[in-house]
Enzyme design. Structure first.
Site, short mmCIF file in Angstrom:
data_model
loop_
_atom_site.label_atom_id
_atom_site.label_comp_id
_atom_site.label_asym_id
_atom_site.label_seq_id
_atom_site.Cartn_x
_atom_site.Cartn_y
_atom_site.Cartn_z
N ASP A 154 -27.12 -35.90 -64.54
CA ASP A 154 -27.35 -36.31 -65.92
C ASP A 154 -26.90 -37.76 -66.08
O ASP A 154 -26.15 -38.28 -65.25
CB ASP A 154 -26.52 -35.44 -66.88
CG ASP A 154 -27.05 -34.02 -66.96
OD1 ASP A 154 -28.25 -33.84 -66.79
OD2 ASP A 154 -26.25 -33.11 -67.19
N VAL A 182 -10.28 -11.14 -24.95
CA VAL A 182 -9.40 -11.40 -26.09
C VAL A 182 -8.93 -12.85 -26.08
O VAL A 182 -8.83 -13.50 -27.12
CB VAL A 182 -8.19 -10.44 -26.06
CG1 VAL A 182 -7.18 -10.81 -27.14
CG2 VAL A 182 -8.66 -9.01 -26.25
N ALA A 183 -8.66 -13.39 -24.88
CA ALA A 183 -8.16 -14.76 -24.76
C ALA A 183 -9.17 -15.78 -25.29
O ALA A 183 -8.80 -16.83 -25.82
CB ALA A 183 -7.81 -15.07 -23.31
N ASP A 186 -24.68 -29.64 -68.46
CA ASP A 186 -23.69 -29.18 -69.43
C ASP A 186 -24.29 -28.22 -70.46
O ASP A 186 -23.59 -27.47 -71.09
CB ASP A 186 -23.04 -30.36 -70.16
CG ASP A 186 -24.07 -31.30 -70.80
OD1 ASP A 186 -25.24 -30.90 -70.91
OD2 ASP A 186 -23.69 -32.41 -71.18
N ASN A 198 -8.47 -22.80 -23.84
CA ASN A 198 -9.15 -21.74 -23.09
C ASN A 198 -9.45 -22.16 -21.65
O ASN A 198 -9.51 -21.33 -20.75
CB ASN A 198 -10.46 -21.35 -23.78
CG ASN A 198 -10.23 -20.50 -25.01
OD1 ASN A 198 -9.12 -20.01 -25.23
ND2 ASN A 198 -11.25 -20.34 -25.83
N ILE A 238 -11.34 -15.40 -27.72
CA ILE A 238 -11.67 -15.26 -29.14
C ILE A 238 -10.67 -16.07 -29.96
O ILE A 238 -9.46 -15.84 -29.86
CB ILE A 238 -11.64 -13.78 -29.56
CG1 ILE A 238 -12.79 -13.03 -28.87
CG2 ILE A 238 -11.76 -13.65 -31.08
CD1 ILE A 238 -12.76 -11.55 -29.07
N THR A 284 1.81 -20.01 -29.80
CA THR A 284 2.06 -21.45 -29.84
C THR A 284 0.92 -22.26 -30.45
O THR A 284 1.14 -23.28 -31.08
CB THR A 284 2.33 -21.97 -28.40
OG1 THR A 284 1.21 -21.67 -27.58
CG2 THR A 284 3.57 -21.31 -27.82
N GLU A 292 -6.36 -21.83 -19.58
CA GLU A 292 -6.06 -20.40 -19.54
C GLU A 292 -6.97 -19.68 -18.53
O GLU A 292 -6.55 -18.73 -17.86
CB GLU A 292 -6.25 -19.78 -20.92
CG GLU A 292 -5.17 -20.15 -21.92
CD GLU A 292 -5.51 -19.71 -23.34
OE1 GLU A 292 -4.67 -19.92 -24.23
OE2 GLU A 292 -6.61 -19.15 -23.55
N ASP A 312 -29.49 -26.01 -68.82
CA ASP A 312 -29.21 -26.50 -67.47
C ASP A 312 -28.87 -25.36 -66.51
O ASP A 312 -28.91 -25.53 -65.29
CB ASP A 312 -28.03 -27.47 -67.49
CG ASP A 312 -28.37 -28.79 -68.12
OD1 ASP A 312 -29.43 -29.34 -67.78
OD2 ASP A 312 -27.59 -29.29 -68.96
#
Length: 922
Positions: free
Chosen positions: A331, A284-285, A644, A710, A287, A743, A713, A648
């Site tokens: 154009d 989980v950390a 336009d 990460n 991701i 954070t 961590e 086109d």
């Protein structure tokens, strides 16, 4: 009545056969006939491409690969025993999905407000009487009338016409109006039949009565719309890249989870259940929960900034695709140029004048050798201007500071010329009233009018193409005197005209003739063209052009600096196309010009080879753009194409980015496009590309920032595992997820709204095989920012333990001292991330150049994460939940000292990198 027939099928038929085909008459249908037909053939409307239901669009925001990964992550967090964080992850996913849907709806609403349908009302004959009816209620067989300024509501066969000129640029791309008559002639090219008019085109001048031969989706307009709707859009490059990134991150996170699971069992001898929960927390950390909100916000901010620059984006993902653009098929008329025919030069027998002031209402002047001209002293010039203004059916009105033309652009340029010369047009027309007119037609290519001059003279005023006018001239005006026109004069005029043509200018001859002043009104009315338009006095030539937009020069330079190729694709002449292209710096003098006829004869390989060099496409029908766009894509190019007209639309939908014109564009073009320009300006495309590049750059900045955290961590868990548990976990799973979902989130989202970095348009477009997660991102995130953050946070952990007696005593594995150490580790990561978010704001440029305080969201995020940290460490019940303890003043001083040197060191690295890039030898 065979609805499979097209309007062109009725061109060669006599009008009585057309009436019979539709069971109609010159007085139109009866109300009952119209009602019955409306039930049978349907309303006269163009169906838009079928859109996905709002519910389906809403659900799509919650089932992308990244969204699914977040749903799974939340589930894993709940299984790991962190129910609150699991629910938080799901909430992030829900908020992001709702936000994405809101932005898509906002963009769609802005687009819908631009889409205008066919004219609301038309003058139709029903039951023999003229009536105003809603255009949508028109049916085949309806007889209706048109005048200058009207839009043509259906495909129709002309019954009667007077001086009718129709702007068919919506179908053909050709900016010059086509003359239309009741008499049939085949003409050159598609939609060139002289007696057929088409839905979605506009009447420039004249009047007409016509009978409807096709309505709604059976018109040429509708047929092309149907073809466009059948094409499907490909997945955008950004969606493909995000899917790839999601798979990469998922594989990395799972691999790390498995590695930590095995290490916890075999190194630390954890029980399997505890090892599994530990590993799930690490998955989980790793991701990046903030990726989807960041991408969405970055795209949404890009939409907002582009809207201010006159570009409305219909699909958020289209913004990033713009950043990859390698070729723009543009154009000419109205996009690269102002779509305002303007007189540049006036040539007389003795003098050639220059006209300043490009476009309408530009306060221009007529000059000779750099000096302003006084018409009172230039009788030849004065006569030319007055003749051109009298022999003219166009009005140019000032509506809110903008020019509104009631007539044709060519005639409008002559009106503007007279205004620049100071001629009072209204007084001029009152003083010299028009008595008779010989309208312009495609065979004569000229128009003439007869006026009473000073109550004593009659004068024929004439303008037209040089070849068709000069052959009628026997005399020339030379310095106020009329003398015979000689062969030498013919050659001189021809040479001058060739010179103008070589510059891409269109010339128009002006001539006059004084008639017998004793003619009565009845005799004047009986005058024929052949007897009147002869023995003319040639006055001079006017040379006109559609001037380039002022902003386009810088825009072209930006594209060249950014390695973006621009290919002009226009229905205009080869000379005009090449002249404008070289004038604005699009191509060099040796560029190849390919006409529509040549394009039809070229094989795909021949076209591909031609596209490798400098090339211009002229006299090209809009539908031929599709072939050009397809071939460019086969060559691996990312193509943006402008348009336009209804023809086109297929090319707009085929292109990676279809860009429709908001002012001049048809509904079908706008519906097919990814982006609509509200100002029809090429420079707005370049601004949009710059925003697209900024979006991709911001996503990469976010990725670096989020991956940076990460590393610190993961480091505590690595220390824990490789010490076999001797070093207690310096950071708990709850604290890891606090960084990811708490954070880090707002500062990371702030990176998504960062402005474009200086010099971003001096880089080539990113390659298709380039990816978000590349070597540079990995190096910066893991080996630079992440490594530094890991060292500092690890030091903070051991430093706190030292304050509590380590190494004399063992490292604390529980209790207040342990919580204090993990709190300092967490806090150190937060403060290294403050430095990281500032460093990530730019990739090469100095943050000071972008503005230290210019991104308010990032500064709000910094304040928020410090405040959140304070709440976690000082709130008693949160201390137990997140394993934190209060920090003292000494701790805060240590933390505050972290970001500033890290920020300055990175600024120094960027400075050195810039110097080395500028001077590799250094």
């Amino acid at each position: 009545m065979d609805q499979q027939k097209t309007g062109r099928d009725f061109a060669a038929e006599d009008i009585q056969s057309v009436y019979k085909e539709f069971n109609s008459t010159s007085s139109g249908l009866t109300s009952q006939q119209a009602t019955d037909l409306l039930t049978k053939v349907g309303t006269n409307t163009i169906q838009k491409a079928q859109r996905e239901s709002q519910f389906k669009i809403f659900i799509k925001n919650f089932i992308s690969l990244m969204a699914i990964l977040l749903w799974v992550s939340g589930f894993v967090a709940i299984v790991a025993g962190t129910t609150e964080l699991g629910i938080a992850i799901w909430c992030v996913n829900i908020i992001n999905g709702c936000f994405s849907f809101y932005q898509q709806r906002a963009a769609q609403k802005a687009t819908d407000s631009l889409l205008k349908m066919l004219p609301s009302y038309t003058r139709v004959f029903r039951d023999g009487d003229p009536q105003q009816i809603e255009t949508s209620q028109m049916v085949p067989g309806d007889v209706f009338t048109l005048q200058a300024g009207d839009s043509v509501p259906t495909d129709a066969r002309i019954i009667e016409a007077t001086s009718l000129q129709v702007d068919e640029s919506a179908l053909t791309g050709e900016s010059v109006p086509e003359s239309k008559t009741a008499k049939y002639s085949k003409g050159e090219g598609q939609f060139a039949e002289s007696n057929i008019i088409y839905a979605g085109t506009n009447v420039g001048s004249g009047t007409a009565t016509a009978i409807t031969v096709a309505t709604g989706m059976n018109t040429e307009f509708g047929r092309i719309a149907k073809l466009t709707h059948s094409q499907k859009r490909a997945t955008s490059p950004l969606q493909l890249e995000l899917n790839r990134l999601t798979k990469q991150i998922s594989m990395i996170a799972i691999a790390i989870g498995v590695a930590f699971f095995l290490a916890a069992i075999f190194f630390v001898k954890y029980p399997v259940a505890q090892s599994f929960i530990f590993a799930l927390g690490m998955i989980v950390a790793f991701i990046p929960e903030g990726l989807l909100p960041t991408v969405t916000l970055s795209l949404a901010r890009g939409v907002q900034r582009m809207a201010k620059k006159h570009a409305i984006v219909k699909d958020l993902n289209s913004i990033e695709t713009l950043g990859e653009t390698t070729v723009i098929c543009s154009d000419k008329t109205g996009t690269l140029t102002q779509n305002q025919m303007t007189i540049d030069h006036v040539w007389l027998a003795r003098k050639a004048y220059e006209v300043t002031g490009k476009g309408y209402y530009n306060n221009g002047k007529i000059q000779y050798q750099g000096q302003d001209v006084d018409l009172n002293k230039e009788s030849d010039l004065d006569l030319l201007i007055r003749v051109a203004a009298l022999d003219n059916d166009t009005e140019v009105q000032n509506v809110g500071g903008k020019a509104k033309i009631l007539g044709t652009p060519t005639e409008a340029s002559l009106i503007i010329l007279s205004q620049k010369a100071g001629v009072d047009l209204k007084a001029n027309r009152q003083k010299f009233p028009r008595l008779k007119e010989f309208p312009f037609d495609s065979d004569r290519k000229r128009m003439s009018t007869i006026h009473r001059i000073d109550d004593t003279e009659l004068r024929l005023c004439l303008k037209g193409s040089l070849s068709d006018t000069l052959k009628l001239c026997s005399f020339i005006l030379d310095n106020g005197q009329v003398r015979p026109l000689t062969a030498e004069d013919h050659q001189k005029i021809s040479d001058v005209n060739k010179g103008y043509a070589a510059q891409g200018l269109r010339s128009m001859a002006i001539a006059y003739r004084d008639l017998d002043s004793s003619l009565t009104a009845e005799q004047i009315d009986q005058l024929s063209i052949d007897k009147t338009e002869q023995q003319l006095i040639f006055i001079g030539l006017t040379a006109m052009s559609d001037p380039p937009r002022e902003e386009v020069f810088d825009a072209v330079k930006k594209c060249h600096a950014a390695n973006i190729k621009i290919i002009m694709v226009t229905g205009d002449s080869t000379l005009t196309a090449k002249s404008i292209a070289t004038q604005i710096g699009l191509v060099g003098d040796k560029a190849r010009v390919i006409t529509g006829t040549e394009l039809d004869e070229m094989s795909n390989q021949e076209l591909s080879d031609a596209l490798a060099g400098e090339v211009i496409f002229a006299r090209v029908a809009p539908e031929q753009k599709y072939k050009i766009v397809s071939t460019l894509q086969d060559r691996g190019e990312i193509v943006a194409s402008t348009g336009d007209g209804v023809n086109d639309a297929p090319a707009l939908k085929k292109a990676d980015i279809g860009v429709a014109m908001g002012k001049m564009g048809t509904d079908v073009a706008k519906d097919a496009a990814d982006m609509i320009l509200t100002d029809d300006n090429f420079a707005s495309i370049v601004s949009a590309i710059e925003e697209g590049r900024a979006v991709y750059s911001n996503i990469q900045k976010f990725l670096i920032y989020i991956l940076t955290s990460n590393v610190p961590e993961a480091t505590p868990s690595i220390l824990f595992l490789f010490s076999r548990g001797l070093i207690p976990l310096p950071l708990t799973v709850m604290q890891i997820l606090t960084v990811d979902l708490g954070t880090d989130l707002i500062p990371a989202i702030g990176l998504g709204s960062e402005q474009a970095e200086p010099g971003i348009m001096n880089q080539p477009p990113r390659r298709r095989d380039a990816h978000l997660l590349n070597k540079t991102v990995i190096w910066k995130a893991f080996a630079w920012y992440g490594l530094i953050a890991s060292v500092i946070s690890t030091f903070a952990y051991f430093f706190t333990n030292m304050q509590n007696g380590w190494p004399s005593v063992a490292l604390f594995s529980s209790g207040y001292n342990y919580r204090e150490a993990t709190t300092m580790t967490l806090a150190a990561i937060v403060f290294t991330q403050i430095a990281a978010v500032m460093n990530c704001r730019t990739q090469k440029a100095s943050v000071f150049k972008n503005g230290l305080f210019s991104n308010h969201l990032i500064w709000f995020g910094i304040v928020f994460e410090v405040a959140l940290l304070a709440v976690l460490v000082y709130t008693p019940f949160l201390q137990d939940l997140f394993n934190t303890a209060p920090l003292n003043a000494r701790d805060w001083l240590f933390l505050i000292a972290i970001p500033i040197p890290l920020f300055l060191i990175e600024e120094l690295r960027k400075y050195v990198a810039r110097r080395m890039a500028a001077d590799p030898l250094s």
